[in-house]
Design a protein around this motif. Structure first.
Motif, PDB file in Angstrom:
ATOM      1  N   ALA A 183      12.066 -33.998 -25.588  1.00 23.39           N
ATOM      2  CA  ALA A 183      12.961 -34.862 -26.354  1.00 23.39           C
ATOM      3  C   ALA A 183      14.240 -35.063 -25.560  1.00 23.39           C
ATOM      4  CB  ALA A 183      13.284 -34.226 -27.700  1.00 23.39           C
ATOM      5  N   HIS A 184      14.706 -36.303 -25.514  1.00 22.34           N
ATOM      6  CA  HIS A 184      15.947 -36.651 -24.816  1.00 22.34           C
ATOM      7  C   HIS A 184      16.945 -37.145 -25.865  1.00 22.34           C
ATOM      8  CE1 HIS A 184      13.712 -36.393 -21.083  1.00 22.34           C
ATOM      9  NE2 HIS A 184      12.773 -37.135 -21.655  1.00 22.34           N
ATOM     10  N   PHE A 185      18.181 -36.694 -25.759  1.00 20.29           N
ATOM     11  CA  PHE A 185      19.228 -37.039 -26.713  1.00 20.29           C
ATOM     12  C   PHE A 185      20.269 -37.896 -26.005  1.00 20.29           C
ATOM     13  CE2 PHE A 185      17.244 -33.084 -27.803  1.00 20.29           C
ATOM     14  CZ  PHE A 185      16.958 -33.227 -29.148  1.00 20.29           C
ATOM     15  N   PHE A 186      20.554 -39.058 -26.571  1.00 24.22           N
ATOM     16  CA  PHE A 186      21.486 -40.021 -25.965  1.00 24.22           C
ATOM     17  C   PHE A 186      22.632 -40.325 -26.908  1.00 24.22           C
ATOM     18  CE2 PHE A 186      17.719 -40.851 -23.498  1.00 24.22           C
ATOM     19  CZ  PHE A 186      18.190 -41.190 -22.245  1.00 24.22           C
ATOM     20  N   ILE A 207      24.928 -31.527 -33.390  1.00 32.33           N
ATOM     21  CA  ILE A 207      25.669 -31.143 -32.183  1.00 32.33           C
ATOM     22  C   ILE A 207      26.231 -32.371 -31.471  1.00 32.33           C
ATOM     23  CG2 ILE A 207      25.442 -30.171 -29.852  1.00 32.33           C
ATOM     24  CD1 ILE A 207      23.290 -28.266 -31.047  1.00 32.33           C
ATOM     25  N   HIS A 208      25.391 -33.369 -31.238  1.00 29.59           N
ATOM     26  CA  HIS A 208      25.762 -34.495 -30.388  1.00 29.59           C
ATOM     27  C   HIS A 208      26.334 -35.693 -31.130  1.00 29.59           C
ATOM     28  CE1 HIS A 208      24.131 -32.353 -27.062  1.00 29.59           C
ATOM     29  NE2 HIS A 208      22.921 -32.320 -27.581  1.00 29.59           N
ATOM     30  N   ALA A 209      26.239 -35.691 -32.421  1.00 32.00           N
ATOM     31  CA  ALA A 209      26.782 -36.811 -33.203  1.00 32.00           C
ATOM     32  C   ALA A 209      27.517 -36.267 -34.421  1.00 32.00           C
ATOM     33  CB  ALA A 209      25.660 -37.761 -33.614  1.00 32.00           C
ATOM     34  N   SER A 210      28.457 -35.384 -34.156  1.00 29.87           N
ATOM     35  CA  SER A 210      29.141 -34.707 -35.256  1.00 29.87           C
ATOM     36  C   SER A 210      30.193 -35.581 -35.944  1.00 29.87           C
ATOM     37  CB  SER A 210      29.786 -33.408 -34.761  1.00 29.87           C
ATOM     38  OG  SER A 210      30.707 -33.700 -33.725  1.00 29.87           O
ATOM     39  N   GLY A 211      30.725 -36.564 -35.223  1.00 30.53           N
ATOM     40  CA  GLY A 211      31.731 -37.441 -35.818  1.00 30.53           C
ATOM     41  C   GLY A 211      31.089 -38.674 -36.437  1.00 30.53           C
ATOM     42  N   VAL A 267      33.457 -45.183 -33.011  1.00 30.08           N
ATOM     43  CA  VAL A 267      32.178 -44.791 -33.595  1.00 30.08           C
ATOM     44  C   VAL A 267      31.129 -44.757 -32.491  1.00 30.08           C
ATOM     45  CG1 VAL A 267      30.333 -45.514 -35.165  1.00 30.08           C
ATOM     46  CG2 VAL A 267      32.704 -45.662 -35.879  1.00 30.08           C
ATOM     47  N   SER A 268      30.357 -43.669 -32.437  1.00 33.14           N
ATOM     48  CA  SER A 268      29.322 -43.553 -31.409  1.00 33.14           C
ATOM     49  C   SER A 268      27.978 -44.047 -31.936  1.00 33.14           C
ATOM     50  CB  SER A 268      29.198 -42.104 -30.934  1.00 33.14           C
ATOM     51  OG  SER A 268      28.724 -41.279 -31.977  1.00 33.14           O
ATOM     52  N   VAL A 269      27.074 -44.276 -31.005  1.00 30.13           N
ATOM     53  CA  VAL A 269      25.687 -44.606 -31.322  1.00 30.13           C
ATOM     54  C   VAL A 269      24.863 -43.463 -30.745  1.00 30.13           C
ATOM     55  CG1 VAL A 269      23.793 -46.228 -30.964  1.00 30.13           C
ATOM     56  CG2 VAL A 269      26.128 -47.084 -31.235  1.00 30.13           C
ATOM     57  N   LEU A 328      14.472 -29.617 -34.723  1.00 33.09           N
ATOM     58  CA  LEU A 328      15.197 -29.884 -33.483  1.00 33.09           C
ATOM     59  C   LEU A 328      16.091 -31.108 -33.620  1.00 33.09           C
ATOM     60  CD1 LEU A 328      15.228 -29.117 -30.332  1.00 33.09           C
ATOM     61  CD2 LEU A 328      13.686 -31.059 -30.120  1.00 33.09           C
ATOM     62  N   THR A 329      15.543 -32.166 -34.179  1.00 37.87           N
ATOM     63  CA  THR A 329      16.300 -33.402 -34.361  1.00 37.87           C
ATOM     64  C   THR A 329      17.515 -33.161 -35.247  1.00 37.87           C
ATOM     65  OG1 THR A 329      14.337 -34.759 -34.054  1.00 37.87           O
ATOM     66  CG2 THR A 329      16.153 -35.763 -35.236  1.00 37.87           C
TER      67      THR A 329
END
Length: 125
Positions: free
Chosen positions: A115-118, A34-38, A75-77, A27-28
Motif C-alpha cells: 500500500a502506498h500513501f499519498f 497519521i498522514h491526513a490528521s488535519g 486543505v490537503s488531498v 491499516l488504512t
C-alpha cells in the motif's frame, strides 16, 4: 435474491483474503489518521474501466478534486493506492509512506500486498 456473505468470511473466501481485508481496513484507518490528521479531502476510490484507461478520465477527476481543494486554503488531498497506480499518483502527489503486508499463507497464489500513501496540498502549488 440471496444475501452475499460478509466480505471477511474465511469459510467463503479463504483465510488470506479474509485476513487481508481486515488488515487493509485497519491499516488504512491507522495511516489515514497519521498522514491526513488535519482538514483534508480523502479520495476513497478513483478508478477507470480497463477499456478506457489512458484517455484522461482519471486525470480530469483528480484535477477537479485538486481545484475544489484549492478553494479551501491549506486543505490537503489524501489517498492510498496499490503498486499499479504508484507511478501515476507520484506525478501529482507526494508519496508519504509505503507498507508491505506479507501474505502469511505461503501456499497461496496471492502474493504480498503493498500500500502506498499519498498526500498533496493543492493551495501550496
Amino acid at each position: 435474491m440471496g444475501k452475499a456473505p460478509p466480505s471477511d468470511d474465511a469459510k467463503v473466501y479463504g483465510p488470506w483474503p479474509a485476513k487481508r481485508l481486515k488488515m487493509t481496513g485497519d491499516l488504512t484507518e491507522k495511516h489515514h489518521k497519521i498522514h491526513a490528521s488535519g482538514r483534508h479531502w480523502y479520495v476513497y476510490c478513483l478508478g477507470c474501466h480497463p477499456n478506457h484507461t489512458g484517455k484522461g478520465a482519471g486525470t480530469a477527476l483528480l484535477k477537479a478534486i485538486f481545484e475544489m481543494a484549492k478553494l479551501e486554503k491549506g486543505v490537503s488531498v489524501y489517498l492510498e493506492c496499490h503498486d499499479q497506480m504508484k507511478e501515476y499518483y507520484s506525478k501529482w502527489m507526494r508519496l508519504v509512506e509505503t507498507i508491505t503486508i506479507e501474505n502469511p499463507d505461503r501456499d497461496s497464489t496471492e502474493g504480498d500486498m503493498t500500500a502506498h500513501f499519498f498526500s498533496a496540498v493543492p493551495s501550496e502549488w
